[in-house]
Scaffold this motif. Sequence first.
Motif, short mmCIF file in Angstrom:
data_model
loop_
_atom_site.label_atom_id
_atom_site.label_comp_id
_atom_site.label_asym_id
_atom_site.label_seq_id
_atom_site.Cartn_x
_atom_site.Cartn_y
_atom_site.Cartn_z
N GLY A 313 45.83 32.13 40.05
CA GLY A 313 44.80 33.30 40.88
C GLY A 313 46.06 33.84 39.59
N PHE A 314 43.77 34.76 39.27
CA PHE A 314 43.69 36.61 38.61
C PHE A 314 43.45 37.27 39.06
CE2 PHE A 314 41.91 33.62 35.97
CZ PHE A 314 40.78 34.03 35.70
N MET A 315 43.57 38.39 38.75
CA MET A 315 42.51 40.04 39.05
C MET A 315 41.86 40.65 37.93
SD MET A 315 40.11 40.82 41.48
CE MET A 315 41.49 40.54 43.24
N VAL A 316 40.53 40.24 38.07
CA VAL A 316 39.95 41.18 36.63
C VAL A 316 39.68 42.52 37.18
CG1 VAL A 316 38.02 41.05 34.98
CG2 VAL A 316 39.29 39.13 35.20
N HIS A 317 39.91 43.42 36.09
CA HIS A 317 39.62 45.06 37.49
C HIS A 317 38.88 45.52 36.16
CE1 HIS A 317 43.42 44.72 39.55
NE2 HIS A 317 43.93 44.42 38.38
N ASP A 318 38.01 44.89 35.33
CA ASP A 318 37.17 45.57 34.88
C ASP A 318 35.89 44.61 35.02
OD1 ASP A 318 39.13 46.02 33.20
OD2 ASP A 318 37.74 46.09 31.17
N GLU A 319 34.49 45.74 34.78
CA GLU A 319 33.20 44.99 35.92
C GLU A 319 32.61 44.10 34.47
OE1 GLU A 319 31.19 45.64 37.74
OE2 GLU A 319 32.55 47.86 38.54
N LEU A 320 33.17 43.52 33.47
CA LEU A 320 33.41 42.51 32.49
C LEU A 320 34.10 42.68 31.23
CD1 LEU A 320 31.26 39.90 32.14
CD2 LEU A 320 29.86 41.55 30.74
N LEU A 321 34.97 41.72 31.55
CA LEU A 321 36.13 41.49 30.64
C LEU A 321 35.90 39.77 29.17
CD1 LEU A 321 39.42 42.20 30.24
CD2 LEU A 321 40.02 41.20 31.18
N ASN A 322 35.58 40.52 28.20
CA ASN A 322 35.23 39.39 27.40
C ASN A 322 36.37 38.77 26.71
OD1 ASN A 322 32.65 40.02 28.36
ND2 ASN A 322 32.58 41.47 26.77
N ASP A 323 35.95 37.56 26.20
CA ASP A 323 37.40 37.40 24.66
C ASP A 323 38.52 36.79 25.47
OD1 ASP A 323 37.61 36.04 22.70
OD2 ASP A 323 38.33 37.89 21.25
N VAL A 324 38.67 36.64 26.99
CA VAL A 324 39.54 36.11 27.62
C VAL A 324 40.26 34.51 27.19
CG1 VAL A 324 41.30 35.92 29.91
CG2 VAL A 324 38.59 37.36 29.49
N LYS A 325 41.69 34.93 26.72
CA LYS A 325 42.04 33.35 26.34
C LYS A 325 43.54 33.22 27.30
CE LYS A 325 41.14 34.12 21.34
NZ LYS A 325 42.33 34.73 20.40
N THR A 326 43.89 32.29 27.87
CA THR A 326 45.28 32.34 28.84
C THR A 326 46.03 31.14 28.62
OG1 THR A 326 43.94 30.32 30.97
CG2 THR A 326 44.08 33.52 30.66
N THR A 327 47.32 31.26 28.97
CA THR A 327 48.12 29.83 28.56
C THR A 327 49.07 30.06 29.64
OG1 THR A 327 47.94 30.53 26.35
CG2 THR A 327 49.75 29.70 27.09
N ASP A 348 35.85 27.34 25.59
CA ASP A 348 35.73 28.30 24.69
C ASP A 348 35.87 29.66 25.32
OD1 ASP A 348 34.28 26.81 22.66
OD2 ASP A 348 31.82 27.53 23.20
N ASN A 349 36.12 31.04 24.51
CA ASN A 349 36.68 32.22 25.23
C ASN A 349 36.13 32.60 26.06
OD1 ASN A 349 39.00 31.60 23.63
ND2 ASN A 349 38.54 33.29 22.08
N ARG A 350 36.54 32.86 27.42
CA ARG A 350 35.43 32.94 27.96
C ARG A 350 35.47 34.60 28.47
NH1 ARG A 350 35.38 29.79 32.69
NH2 ARG A 350 34.19 31.28 33.24
N SER A 351 34.28 35.11 29.15
CA SER A 351 34.02 36.34 30.46
C SER A 351 34.05 36.07 31.30
CB SER A 351 32.40 36.97 29.15
OG SER A 351 32.82 36.68 28.07
N PHE A 352 34.87 37.21 32.39
CA PHE A 352 35.16 37.16 33.62
C PHE A 352 34.58 38.83 33.79
CE2 PHE A 352 37.69 34.17 32.35
CZ PHE A 352 37.93 33.17 32.94
N SER A 353 33.71 38.51 35.30
CA SER A 353 33.47 39.98 36.29
C SER A 353 34.63 40.30 36.93
CB SER A 353 32.08 39.45 37.24
OG SER A 353 32.30 38.59 38.01
N ARG A 354 34.45 41.61 37.65
CA ARG A 354 35.24 41.78 38.08
C ARG A 354 35.10 40.98 39.23
NH1 ARG A 354 36.89 47.42 39.66
NH2 ARG A 354 35.58 48.67 38.60
N GLY A 355 36.54 40.63 40.10
CA GLY A 355 37.57 40.06 40.69
C GLY A 355 38.37 38.78 40.96
N GLN A 356 37.97 38.01 41.76
CA GLN A 356 39.49 36.96 41.66
C GLN A 356 38.80 35.77 40.56
OE1 GLN A 356 42.94 37.23 43.25
NE2 GLN A 356 43.13 35.24 42.32
N HIS A 357 39.69 35.52 40.35
CA HIS A 357 39.40 33.96 39.62
C HIS A 357 41.11 32.98 39.81
CE1 HIS A 357 35.55 35.81 38.30
NE2 HIS A 357 36.41 37.06 37.99
#
Length: 429
Positions: A313-327, A348-357
Amino acid sequence: MKAIEFDHVGKLYRLGTVGTGTLSHDLNRWWKMSVLHQEDPFLKVGETNDRSTRGHSHYVWALRDITFSVEQGDVVGIIGKNGAGKSTLLKLLSQITTPTTGAIRARGRIGSLLEVGTGFHPEMTGRENIFMNGSIMGMTRHEISSKLDAIVDFAGVARYIDTPVKRYSSGMTVRLGFAVAAFMEPEILVVDEVLAVGDAEFQKKAIGKMQDVSRSEGRTVLFVSHNMAAVKNLCSRGIVLQNGSVAFNGHVDNALDYYMTTCYEGISQMPIAEMPRSGKPSGRLQFNSIEFLDREGRAAIPTCGRFLRIRVGFMVHDELLNDVKTTVEIHDFYEHPLIYFDSQFTTDNRSFSRGQHHITIDIERLPLTEGNYKILLWAEAMRRVADYLDCTIAMTVADGRFFPNKQFFPSHLRGKLVLEEYTWSYDKE
């Protein structure tokens, strides 16, 4: 002959201030020590340096009652969690700061590489810094000139040797700093974990040079690193620091085992959101949970040969966070990477809105033998590291059936082996 001796050494800091913090405290200290010739009153206060608890005192012992000795020619690894006091110990030995209590005795010149750019003047060129550092160590200009080509060649900075150091990248600065420290022939070489800044090729060269310094030249090496494989390969002794005190001092294999069963287990039980981060992540995305599940989504013990779902689980703190890569990486105890999962390989690299993912990884048959492992989590967003947990999460794998004709694995292979299905045949006689 003893090259280094620490005799009941302690280092006390007051959080957030320089000195004692107030004029009344300074006067009290001066009166007690200079007029009444009594013990420093501030040595009796202070709490253990445990970062996992908030604490109530403004005084913290970064190191307390450190006593050990190092024989000439020994290679000693200093290991422990972040904040255990490793870098403070090396700074005391290098005389960058002084101990609050106790005494340190070192025989011979000390060459130190503690932080990126240590001992370098940013406005001076690489060549000028080499001569300056050599002079500080008591070498003549002729002696420095005789080693200049070897230093420049080892560091790989020939093209930039007459460029101001402030123009160097962090990797170039570390390479030159290590070369200066190693080739100036110090009796004691002190190296902090800054080698992690260099690339893999340079790290291999640096470890090889430290081996040459100790084995061929009989010089003493103190090495701090979170790379347990490097510590095991390079060092003969290990000292484990825990909350500013020596928790273990002995053979390197026993030191690593102790670190695994005590210090590491303590941090792995912390909530992920509270674990110390490596580097300086932006924090725009922050990991906060990890679960091991079965195919139906129920909590499960990772078992050799069985299905495993890893849910992070991870939390995004921006309204919209672009070009996200995870390992997500699974390492053995010595921090060798065994299994590597990267979002770039599957999506592909993802974009995530604010909140839990959540990230979900499904492994049909877990190919790890019984034992203890570490998990690394890393995320990049907008071309900058957003969060980085460097092997601080524990994963214990239970024994299970992987091959049809199951055999028990030798103990020295458990916890460090990736299995693969295969067939085996012999030629007919």
